[in-house]
Design an enzyme around this catalytic site. Structure first.
Site, PDB file in Angstrom:
ATOM      1  N   GLY A  22       0.796  -1.207   0.000  1.00  0.00           N
ATOM      2  CA  GLY A  22       0.000   0.000   0.000  1.00  0.00           C
ATOM      3  C   GLY A  22       0.835   1.266   0.000  1.00  0.00           C
ATOM      4  O   GLY A  22       0.383   2.325  -0.426  1.00  0.00           O
ATOM      5  N   LYS A  41      12.443   0.732  -1.891  1.00  0.00           N
ATOM      6  CA  LYS A  41      10.997   0.905  -1.748  1.00  0.00           C
ATOM      7  C   LYS A  41      10.621   2.209  -2.438  1.00  0.00           C
ATOM      8  O   LYS A  41      11.122   3.284  -2.082  1.00  0.00           O
ATOM      9  CB  LYS A  41      10.605   0.947  -0.276  1.00  0.00           C
ATOM     10  CG  LYS A  41       9.110   1.031  -0.022  1.00  0.00           C
ATOM     11  CD  LYS A  41       8.855   0.934   1.474  1.00  0.00           C
ATOM     12  CE  LYS A  41       7.382   0.927   1.783  1.00  0.00           C
ATOM     13  NZ  LYS A  41       7.144   0.831   3.243  1.00  0.00           N
ATOM     14  N   ASP A 134       2.159  -0.601  13.187  1.00  0.00           N
ATOM     15  CA  ASP A 134       1.738  -1.641  12.240  1.00  0.00           C
ATOM     16  C   ASP A 134       2.514  -2.928  12.483  1.00  0.00           C
ATOM     17  O   ASP A 134       2.993  -3.574  11.550  1.00  0.00           O
ATOM     18  CB  ASP A 134       1.931  -1.159  10.802  1.00  0.00           C
ATOM     19  CG  ASP A 134       1.152  -2.011   9.799  1.00  0.00           C
ATOM     20  OD1 ASP A 134       0.180  -2.674  10.230  1.00  0.00           O
ATOM     21  OD2 ASP A 134       1.506  -2.022   8.615  1.00  0.00           O
TER      22      ASP A 134
END
Length: 939
Positions: A22, A41, A134
């Site tokens: 995401g 990333k 998370d």
């Protein structure tokens, strides 16, 4: 955009894509300057147009790079190349915990070792003021030599957010629950601000997964999981594992998974130390601890470092799928060999994706098994056996979802799993949500307030509830949005919203009604889902107005209930074309009142709430489209309010109301000495007016005959006799002071008019010819009848000779519920002058004109009830309902504070009459119980 092998980002050369998450795509790359393998990333280009996403991305690199710990993935670099923003981080070869567990519990010591290392890493992060937010199985990689690495601080935030720099102040959108649903702490599930104790809860979830092979909180959708997090208790370890479990370990889990942050571990160090303590207990003797699952363990390897346990740990090398290694920062990947990703999508995206994927699941059918009604537990239901093809709910199952008797509005989620309702108690209202299939699962999502909540609507994805709030001193009704499971304060989206909103099929827009007295119109508007960009689609001139809109499944039509006056006061349904606002009638059918409506999923018709005539119960109807055929769905003596359908129209939620109201009377003038004089079965509307006759009897409206008629009886309830028997409804009786006539309101002429009759019921004669005339009040000499007329834009007062003749208008501004004074000089009423927002208690001259007395009565006063003269014409009596209990109050005509005349402890007063001599009091009193019910097709 996907980067291919050989693409250069600065000094980094892409070798292969590892996954997509995401927060970006993840690649294996080589640092050409240092010659080492790294993970890149990349933030998706379409997200870089928003400054907030760039700041979140850069913050991940900045915060995580400051953490130097063996159990935390190292950040090497971050930058921008050719418009692509990226992070370069350590490449870790191993498997994430999700892959390692694969649905089966790990050996006890192995599970504890992983959890302890994670706790140690997070303790170091918390010491730097960083919360991960998370923590999950996909964000923890275990290498072959037994080292656990915590990845992806992309959702981290400074714990002391209140002192965040201005650039960081708006990075967290209130109302968006960050973190993955399965691991999110209850405060995250509600979208509240969190501290480091949210990570402690998530670590507890991870530990449970390591020990049992599954999650402690589960559900078919992310919304179900969040509900489970808030309410469910995990299966104890003793039941979830086959081998013995130290009792202390269950205590650790219970404390880590406490619903309230105050009940959890207060620091990650405490949790880490307790985990190490249990690990020492089960591995005493100095041997290496082997990570086993099923087969025999492999030889251990030892790892060193500040974040490791002091005792050497052995780890399973285990075969990898396709022989591929797992990087330190993979994404949500396809299920192919060699593409084993680490990161899942971010919470906000994950929740939306999950809801959309599962919103049409079969849970509705399962939920409806809660209770199937057989008999009359909720009223008398009778479906027409000759129902036309396409009519819904021709046979039905009914389940009661609330039992408080205090529900006033309801909305059913698109998937049918959740229901939100308004609870009204003690003059205050609140919003509650419950899971349909679980009876004891009510959660308050909006706190009590002295306002009126209505117009509940779920967003198409089922994530949010929209509602309209008014009253409480607000200048207008406003639209609010709140997450379905509650959390932060509701978000105000739009002012001047006078109906529920209805969403377009794609969820990008909603329609609503806005009424403007100043402009003299009621408009149908369309706005963006965030409340912006409102534009007028169609409009009607008052007193005709739009009421409740419903957007069709094909997106082409917005059906609206309409209130009109042409041909008499009525409700009907029109179709407004969403493209250009062109309007056409759906049916020639008219109702006395028409409320909320909803489309069937296939667009073949609508389900609506309507009243056949003013004195009949409000029922559920079906209206075919485009044919316009109308048919009742319910046939009972209850009233219904609100209608909400699932996305597939398999179930319907509504509020069902039942009344237990009777007439009470006192002949000595003492309100406290009144006693009940009727005993009408619950469900009969025995409150359509009550009045004293000059000879001491009571004339009243009742449905005792099965129809709304006028009756008369002695003051003690004896000698009850029916005076009218017309099939149309008669109500609001009032006896003239000279005893010659009984005045009443009737629908028998096709409109609402004032009639008179002799005391024995003979000589019934129509006195007025308006479209909507009601509430007759005789003058003391018996020559005139003052009444309310609703033919114009607002209610006004008129009078007509009792023997018949031309009516005379008495007020220019809004006025209602007239009562002529004993001396015939004044008329008391509820009055609202030009530009005023609230009705006030007033007295006007009997010949008409502006008020000579105005009293600013409390907003809690019920202005839909009589005003009566008391104390020989020196005061005005009225009903004030506060905290759910009604009292009669007296306002001196010469001013001063009002005086309370009754002192009841419970129930409401609906109508009352105090005789002109002050010696006789009568009133209708009782209670209305309203609960949410769920109706489904019985197949």
């Amino acid at each position: 955009m996907t980067l291919t092998a050989g693409t250069r980002l600065g000094r980094y050369e892409i070798r292969a894509q590892l996954g997509v998450g995401g927060q970006g795509a993840v690649y294996k790359a080589v640092d050409t300057k240092l010659g080492r393998v790294v993970v890149i990333k990349v933030l998706p280009p379409e997200l870089t147009v928003k400054e907030v996403n760039l700041k979140r991305f850069e913050r991940e690199a900045r915060l995580a790079s400051a953490l130097d710990h063996p159990n935390i993935c190292t950040i090497f670099d971050f930058g921008e190349e050719g418009g692509l923003h990226f992070i370069a981080m350590q490449y870790v070869e191993g498997r994430n915990v999700r892959q390692l567990v694969a649905g089966r519990p790990l050996e006890l010591a192995s599970a504890l070792s992983i959890a302890a290392q994670v706790a140690d890493a997070l303790a170091a992060a918390h010491a730097h003021g960083i919360i991960h937010r998370d923590v999950k199985a996909g964000n923890v990689v275990v290498t072959d030599d037994g080292l656990a690495k915590v990845l992806d601080f992309g959702l981290a935030k400074l714990m002391d957010e209140g002192e965040a720099a201005p650039d960081d102040a708006h990075l967290t959108e209130i109302g968006v629950p960050y973190g993955t649903a399965t691991y999110a702490a209850p405060e995250q599930a509600r979208g509240l601000r969190v501290d480091h104790r949210a990570d402690i809860f998530s670590t507890g979830v991870l530990l449970y997964e390591l020990l049992t092979g599954t999650w402690p909180f589960r559900g078919k959708t992310a919304l179900d999981v969040r509900f489970s997090v808030l309410h469910d208790t995990p299966t104890p370890l003793a039941e979830a594992r086959r081998d013995p479990v130290p009792p202390r370990l269950q205590e650790i889990l219970d404390r880590a998974l406490a619903k309230e942050p105050e009940d959890r571990y207060q620091t990650m160090e405490e949790l880490r130390d307790d985990l190490k303590g249990v690990l020492r207990e089960i591995s005493s003797g100095g041997e290496d601890v082997h990570l086993t699952r099923g087969a025999a363990p492999v030889a251990p390897r030892h790892a060193a470092g500040a974040g490791r346990l002091s005792r050497g740990l052995g780890w399973l090398r285990g075969a990898r799928t396709g022989g591929a290694s797992t990087s330190s920062a993979g994404g949500s990947t396809p299920s192919t060999a060699g593409a084993q990703g680490i990161h899942a999508t971010s919470s906000a995206e994950y929740l939306v994706t999950e809801i959309k994927r599962h919103k049409r699941g079969a849970a509705v059918a399962l939920a409806l098994v809660v209770l199937t009604l057989a008999g009359a537990a909720f009223g008398v239901y009778r479906l027409l056996g000759r129902g036309r093809r396409g009519a819904p709910f021709q046979t039905m199952n009914i389940a009661r979802l609330t039992t408080t008797g205090k529900a006033t509005d309801v909305a059913l989620s698109p998937d049918g799993k959740y229901v939100v309702h308004v609870m009204s108690e003690a003059g205050r209202q609140s919003l509650w949500v419950r899971r349909v299939a679980v009876a004891a699962s009510n959660v308050k999502i909006v706190e009590e307030a002295e306002v009126v909540y209505r117009g509940l609507t779920f967003s198409p994805d089922g994530e949010f509830v929209y509602y309209v709030a008014g009253g409480g001193g607000a200048a207008s009704n406003a639209l609010y949005q709140v997450p379905v499971l509650g959390g932060p304060a509701p978000k105000k989206l739009l002012d001047e919203v006078d109906s529920p909103v209805t969403f377009s099929p794609d969820g990008r827009r909603f329609a609503f009604v806005r009424r403007s007295q100043g402009e003299g119109e009621a408009a149908l508007l369309v706005a963006n889902a965030d409340g912006g960009g409102a534009r007028k689609l169609a409009a009607r001139r008052l007193p005709d107005f739009f009421n409740y809109p419903a957007w069709s499944p094909d997106g082409e039509t917005i059906a609206c209930s309409v209130t009109g006056y042409t041909g008499g006061f009525h409700g009907s349904v029109v179709a407004v074309r969403a493209e250009d606002g062109k309007e056409r009638p759906v049916s020639e059918r008219r109702w006395a009142s028409l409320e909320r409506l909803a489309w069937l999923a296939d667009g073949s018709g609508l389900v609506l709430i309507a009243q056949d005539d003013p004195a009949s119960p409000v029922q559920i109807w079906w209206l075919s489209y485009p044919g316009g055929e109308a048919e009742r769905v319910t046939h009972d003596l209850n009233n219904y309010g609100g209608v909400s359908l699932t996305a597939d129209s398999s179930a319907l939620a509504t509020v069902q109301s039942d009344m237990d109201i009777n007439i009470w009377a006192a002949t000595g003038g003492d309100a406290g000495a009144a006693r009940q004089v009727t005993s009408v079965p619950s469900g009969f509307n025995d409150y359509w007016g009550v009045s004293w006759t000059p000879d001491g009897r009571l004339v009243y409206g009742s449905t005792a005959s099965g129809n709304q008629d006028i009756w008369v009886m002695d003051a003690d309830g004896g000698n009850q006799r029916q005076l009218t028997d017309d099939p149309r409804q008669d109500f609001d009786p009032s006896a003239t002071p000279d005893g010659r006539y009984i005045l009443f309101t009737s629908l028998r002429a096709g409109a609402t008019n004032i009639w008179r009759m002799n005391p024995d019921g003979s000589g019934q004669t129509k006195l007025t010819g308006g479209k909507r005339d009601f509430v007759p009040s005789p003058s003391p000499d018996g020559r005139w009848v003052v009444y309310t007329n609703g033919d114009s834009e607002s209610l006004t007062l008129w009078k007509v000779p009792v023997e018949g003749g031309a009516p005379v208008r008495l007020t220019e501004h809004q006025a209602n519920w007239p009562a002529v004074s004993p001396d015939g000089k004044l008329i008391a009423c509820w009055y609202r002058g030009e530009g005023e927002k609230l009705q006030k208690l007033a007295a006007i001259p009997s010949e008409g004109g502006d008020p000579v007395k105005v009293f600013d009565i409390s907003p809690t006063v019920s202005t839909w009830a009589e005003v009566r003269w008391v104390e020989g014409g020196r005061a005005l009596a009225y009903i004030d309902t506060h905290n759910g209990v009604s009292q009669v109050w007296s306002q001196p005509l010469e001013g001063g504070p009002p005086r309370q005349l009754t002192h009841f402890k419970a129930d409401q007063i609906f109508r009352f009459d105090w005789s002109s001599d002050g010696k006789r009091l009568a009133y209708t009193r009782g209670k209305v119980t309203s609960d949410v019910i769920l109706i489904s097709n019985a197949r």
